[in-house]
Structures are given as C-alpha cells and as structure tokens.
Design a protein around this motif. Structure first.
Motif, PDB file in Angstrom:
ATOM      1  N   LEU A   1      36.856 -54.116 119.492  1.00  0.00           N
ATOM      2  CA  LEU A   1      37.665 -54.775 118.552  1.00  0.00           C
ATOM      3  C   LEU A   1      36.731 -55.651 117.495  1.00  0.00           C
ATOM      4  O   LEU A   1      37.280 -55.671 116.457  1.00  0.00           O
ATOM      5  CB  LEU A   1      38.168 -56.147 119.464  1.00  0.00           C
ATOM      6  CG  LEU A   1      39.249 -55.939 120.298  1.00  0.00           C
ATOM      7  CD1 LEU A   1      39.653 -57.101 121.127  1.00  0.00           C
ATOM      8  CD2 LEU A   1      40.531 -55.522 119.598  1.00  0.00           C
ATOM      9  N   ASP A   2      35.630 -55.770 117.648  1.00  0.00           N
ATOM     10  CA  ASP A   2      34.701 -56.329 116.829  1.00  0.00           C
ATOM     11  C   ASP A   2      34.279 -55.235 115.532  1.00  0.00           C
ATOM     12  O   ASP A   2      34.349 -55.464 114.580  1.00  0.00           O
ATOM     13  CB  ASP A   2      33.174 -56.550 117.406  1.00  0.00           C
ATOM     14  CG  ASP A   2      32.417 -57.294 116.508  1.00  0.00           C
ATOM     15  OD1 ASP A   2      32.417 -57.957 115.805  1.00  0.00           O
ATOM     16  OD2 ASP A   2      31.047 -56.678 116.192  1.00  0.00           O
ATOM     17  N   ALA A   3      34.192 -54.001 116.125  1.00  0.00           N
ATOM     18  CA  ALA A   3      33.908 -52.859 114.962  1.00  0.00           C
ATOM     19  C   ALA A   3      35.341 -52.694 114.306  1.00  0.00           C
ATOM     20  O   ALA A   3      35.232 -52.678 113.065  1.00  0.00           O
ATOM     21  CB  ALA A   3      33.663 -51.689 115.899  1.00  0.00           C
ATOM     22  N   GLU A   4      36.366 -52.656 114.764  1.00  0.00           N
ATOM     23  CA  GLU A   4      37.855 -52.607 114.297  1.00  0.00           C
ATOM     24  C   GLU A   4      38.078 -53.813 113.165  1.00  0.00           C
ATOM     25  O   GLU A   4      38.296 -53.664 112.094  1.00  0.00           O
ATOM     26  CB  GLU A   4      38.919 -52.453 115.099  1.00  0.00           C
ATOM     27  CG  GLU A   4      39.027 -51.567 116.204  1.00  0.00           C
ATOM     28  CD  GLU A   4      39.508 -50.138 115.263  1.00  0.00           C
ATOM     29  OE1 GLU A   4      40.132 -50.207 114.133  1.00  0.00           O
ATOM     30  OE2 GLU A   4      39.112 -49.077 116.017  1.00  0.00           O
ATOM     31  N   LEU A   5      37.474 -55.007 113.556  1.00  0.00           N
ATOM     32  CA  LEU A   5      37.592 -56.329 112.665  1.00  0.00           C
ATOM     33  C   LEU A   5      36.673 -56.101 111.353  1.00  0.00           C
ATOM     34  O   LEU A   5      37.057 -56.380 110.293  1.00  0.00           O
ATOM     35  CB  LEU A   5      37.148 -57.566 113.506  1.00  0.00           C
ATOM     36  CG  LEU A   5      38.683 -58.014 114.377  1.00  0.00           C
ATOM     37  CD1 LEU A   5      37.755 -59.490 115.190  1.00  0.00           C
ATOM     38  CD2 LEU A   5      39.587 -58.607 113.574  1.00  0.00           C
ATOM     39  N   SER A   6      35.581 -55.736 111.749  1.00  0.00           N
ATOM     40  CA  SER A   6      34.542 -55.517 110.523  1.00  0.00           C
ATOM     41  C   SER A   6      35.187 -54.406 109.747  1.00  0.00           C
ATOM     42  O   SER A   6      35.159 -54.540 108.486  1.00  0.00           O
ATOM     43  CB  SER A   6      33.240 -54.829 111.125  1.00  0.00           C
ATOM     44  OG  SER A   6      32.921 -55.968 112.071  1.00  0.00           O
ATOM     45  N   ALA A   7      35.942 -53.280 110.162  1.00  0.00           N
ATOM     46  CA  ALA A   7      36.418 -52.182 109.138  1.00  0.00           C
ATOM     47  C   ALA A   7      37.601 -52.745 108.535  1.00  0.00           C
ATOM     48  O   ALA A   7      37.598 -52.505 107.332  1.00  0.00           O
ATOM     49  CB  ALA A   7      36.663 -51.161 110.058  1.00  0.00           C
ATOM     50  N   ILE A   8      38.537 -53.709 109.429  1.00  0.00           N
ATOM     51  CA  ILE A   8      39.558 -54.281 108.548  1.00  0.00           C
ATOM     52  C   ILE A   8      39.018 -55.231 107.309  1.00  0.00           C
ATOM     53  O   ILE A   8      39.346 -55.029 106.244  1.00  0.00           O
ATOM     54  CB  ILE A   8      40.622 -55.111 109.403  1.00  0.00           C
ATOM     55  CG1 ILE A   8      41.298 -53.991 110.541  1.00  0.00           C
ATOM     56  CG2 ILE A   8      41.442 -55.987 108.584  1.00  0.00           C
ATOM     57  CD1 ILE A   8      41.978 -54.930 111.531  1.00  0.00           C
ATOM     58  N   TRP A   9      38.142 -56.018 107.539  1.00  0.00           N
ATOM     59  CA  TRP A   9      37.427 -56.878 106.417  1.00  0.00           C
ATOM     60  C   TRP A   9      36.784 -56.110 105.641  1.00  0.00           C
ATOM     61  O   TRP A   9      36.892 -56.289 104.021  1.00  0.00           O
ATOM     62  CB  TRP A   9      36.740 -57.736 107.180  1.00  0.00           C
ATOM     63  CG  TRP A   9      37.319 -59.422 107.023  1.00  0.00           C
ATOM     64  CD1 TRP A   9      37.194 -60.382 106.473  1.00  0.00           C
ATOM     65  CD2 TRP A   9      38.137 -59.641 107.973  1.00  0.00           C
ATOM     66  NE1 TRP A   9      37.805 -61.437 106.813  1.00  0.00           N
ATOM     67  CE2 TRP A   9      38.690 -61.082 107.915  1.00  0.00           C
ATOM     68  CE3 TRP A   9      39.120 -59.041 109.092  1.00  0.00           C
ATOM     69  CZ2 TRP A   9      39.700 -61.666 108.418  1.00  0.00           C
ATOM     70  CZ3 TRP A   9      39.992 -59.828 109.803  1.00  0.00           C
ATOM     71  CH2 TRP A   9      40.261 -61.246 109.396  1.00  0.00           C
ATOM     72  N   ALA A  10      35.999 -55.029 105.866  1.00  0.00           N
ATOM     73  CA  ALA A  10      35.430 -54.131 104.879  1.00  0.00           C
ATOM     74  C   ALA A  10      36.403 -53.588 103.950  1.00  0.00           C
ATOM     75  O   ALA A  10      36.111 -53.307 102.628  1.00  0.00           O
ATOM     76  CB  ALA A  10      34.607 -53.122 105.474  1.00  0.00           C
ATOM     77  N   SER A  11      37.560 -53.289 104.339  1.00  0.00           N
ATOM     78  CA  SER A  11      38.804 -52.498 103.570  1.00  0.00           C
ATOM     79  C   SER A  11      39.158 -53.465 102.453  1.00  0.00           C
ATOM     80  O   SER A  11      40.041 -53.100 101.719  1.00  0.00           O
ATOM     81  CB  SER A  11      39.554 -52.063 104.480  1.00  0.00           C
ATOM     82  OG  SER A  11      40.428 -52.783 105.220  1.00  0.00           O
ATOM     83  N   GLY A  12      38.900 -54.723 102.846  1.00  0.00           N
ATOM     84  CA  GLY A  12      39.728 -55.889 101.667  1.00  0.00           C
ATOM     85  C   GLY A  12      40.932 -56.218 102.363  1.00  0.00           C
ATOM     86  O   GLY A  12      41.687 -56.881 101.444  1.00  0.00           O
ATOM     87  N   VAL A  13      41.436 -55.497 103.305  1.00  0.00           N
ATOM     88  CA  VAL A  13      42.701 -56.038 103.862  1.00  0.00           C
ATOM     89  C   VAL A  13      42.594 -57.473 104.555  1.00  0.00           C
ATOM     90  O   VAL A  13      42.052 -57.693 105.359  1.00  0.00           O
ATOM     91  CB  VAL A  13      43.274 -55.112 104.941  1.00  0.00           C
ATOM     92  CG1 VAL A  13      44.578 -55.416 105.587  1.00  0.00           C
ATOM     93  CG2 VAL A  13      43.446 -53.580 104.267  1.00  0.00           C
ATOM     94  N   GLU A  14      43.661 -58.599 103.832  1.00  0.00           N
ATOM     95  CA  GLU A  14      43.582 -59.499 104.437  1.00  0.00           C
ATOM     96  C   GLU A  14      44.480 -59.702 105.404  1.00  0.00           C
ATOM     97  O   GLU A  14      45.522 -58.980 105.552  1.00  0.00           O
ATOM     98  CB  GLU A  14      43.790 -60.664 103.326  1.00  0.00           C
ATOM     99  CG  GLU A  14      42.744 -60.712 102.236  1.00  0.00           C
ATOM    100  CD  GLU A  14      43.215 -61.453 101.182  1.00  0.00           C
ATOM    101  OE1 GLU A  14      44.294 -62.040 100.963  1.00  0.00           O
ATOM    102  OE2 GLU A  14      42.421 -61.494 100.045  1.00  0.00           O
ATOM    103  N   PRO A  15      44.705 -60.974 106.103  1.00  0.00           N
ATOM    104  CA  PRO A  15      45.709 -61.096 107.270  1.00  0.00           C
ATOM    105  C   PRO A  15      47.234 -61.231 106.308  1.00  0.00           C
ATOM    106  O   PRO A  15      46.976 -61.555 105.210  1.00  0.00           O
ATOM    107  CB  PRO A  15      45.370 -62.687 107.656  1.00  0.00           C
ATOM    108  CG  PRO A  15      43.686 -62.619 107.587  1.00  0.00           C
ATOM    109  CD  PRO A  15      43.486 -61.844 106.241  1.00  0.00           C
ATOM    110  N   GLU A  16      47.946 -60.867 107.037  1.00  0.00           N
ATOM    111  CA  GLU A  16      49.273 -60.540 106.406  1.00  0.00           C
ATOM    112  C   GLU A  16      49.965 -61.725 105.755  1.00  0.00           C
ATOM    113  O   GLU A  16      50.756 -61.871 104.801  1.00  0.00           O
ATOM    114  CB  GLU A  16      50.433 -59.958 107.448  1.00  0.00           C
ATOM    115  CG  GLU A  16      49.979 -58.697 107.634  1.00  0.00           C
ATOM    116  CD  GLU A  16      50.964 -58.067 108.760  1.00  0.00           C
ATOM    117  OE1 GLU A  16      51.770 -58.682 109.240  1.00  0.00           O
ATOM    118  OE2 GLU A  16      50.702 -56.766 109.034  1.00  0.00           O
ATOM    119  N   SER A  17      49.275 -62.985 106.274  1.00  0.00           N
ATOM    120  CA  SER A  17      49.759 -64.254 105.797  1.00  0.00           C
ATOM    121  C   SER A  17      49.382 -64.106 104.274  1.00  0.00           C
ATOM    122  O   SER A  17      49.701 -65.463 103.427  1.00  0.00           O
ATOM    123  CB  SER A  17      49.574 -65.426 106.512  1.00  0.00           C
ATOM    124  OG  SER A  17      48.398 -65.689 106.214  1.00  0.00           O
ATOM    125  N   GLY A  18      48.313 -63.770 103.826  1.00  0.00           N
ATOM    126  CA  GLY A  18      47.848 -63.755 102.521  1.00  0.00           C
ATOM    127  C   GLY A  18      46.730 -64.918 102.386  1.00  0.00           C
ATOM    128  O   GLY A  18      46.155 -65.011 101.494  1.00  0.00           O
TER     129      GLY A  18
END
Length: 127
Positions: A107-124
């Motif tokens: 999960l930690d690795a996936e979260l780092s990948a999500i943040w590195a891609s610049g994708v923000e939480p869906e709420s904006g």
C-alpha cells in the motif's frame, strides 16, 4: 492494473477509512467512514487536530515506513508519500503480522506512485 486514485486504492484493498494530512498547510482530507470501528480513539490520537498530526509526523521521522499502530482490532498504517503528506489507513485485519506488514508495504508503494503521478484525491483536495 494499478489504482490511479486514493479512493480506488482503498476500495481495492478493503480499507474503509483514511486520513490524508498536509503537515505544511494543516489541511486534512478524510476518505470513507470510520463509524464501523465502534470507537475513534486511535483516529483521534493520531489525527484529531494539527498538533496530533504534527506529533504523528515527528514520530515517524527517520523511521522505516510504513509504521503500524493498533488498538483492539483496529489498525492504522501510516504512510508518507511525500515529505509533507502523511496518510493514515484505518482498517480491521485478520492477517498475521507478517502478512499485514507485506500488505502495508505494498500500500505504501502504491500511495507513493499515486502521489508521484500527480493524481490528487478525487475530491480535488491538494493534500
């Protein structure tokens, strides 16, 4: 297929509740519903207010991540996908300690990948 948002990651891993906190701005963003845990002591001790968030942040400085806390059958996995963002993933688990650790590392690795891609939480939120 890799999740592209925090919400997708939580749903695909059975995590009913998470808190994202920006330790610079003090903003927090909650995803999901903590009421299924029956009590919120663990949530409050780690993320109740900005002082708690900073204390949690400081407690993981220099530590191997993710870090795990538990109270009763509720567990929290603390991840830090960037230097100023702290995420608490709250769940109930029936995994062995080793299985839980491996799951948390993934999960930690996936979260780092999500943040590195610049994708923000869906709420904006920009946490």
């Amino acid at each position: 297929m890799r999740p592209t948002s925090l919400e997708q990651l939580l749903a695909s891993n059975g995590v009913p509740f998470a808190i994202v906190a920006n330790v610079v701005t003090g903003e927090t963003y909650r995803v999901g519903d903590p009421t299924g845990f029956g009590f919120d002591d663990l949530v409050n001790s780690l993320f109740a207010d900005f002082d708690c968030v900073l204390a949690t942040y400081r407690s993981v400085q220099g530590q191997l991540l993710p870090r795990m806390w538990s109270q009763g059958d509720v567990e929290c996995v603390i991840c830090r996908p960037t230097s100023d963002v702290l995420i608490g993933l709250f769940c109930k688990t029936e995994r062995s300690p080793l299985e839980h650790f491996r799951w948390a590392k993934d999960l930690d690795a996936e979260l780092s990948a999500i943040w590195a891609s610049g994708v923000e939480p869906e709420s904006g939120s920009d946490c």
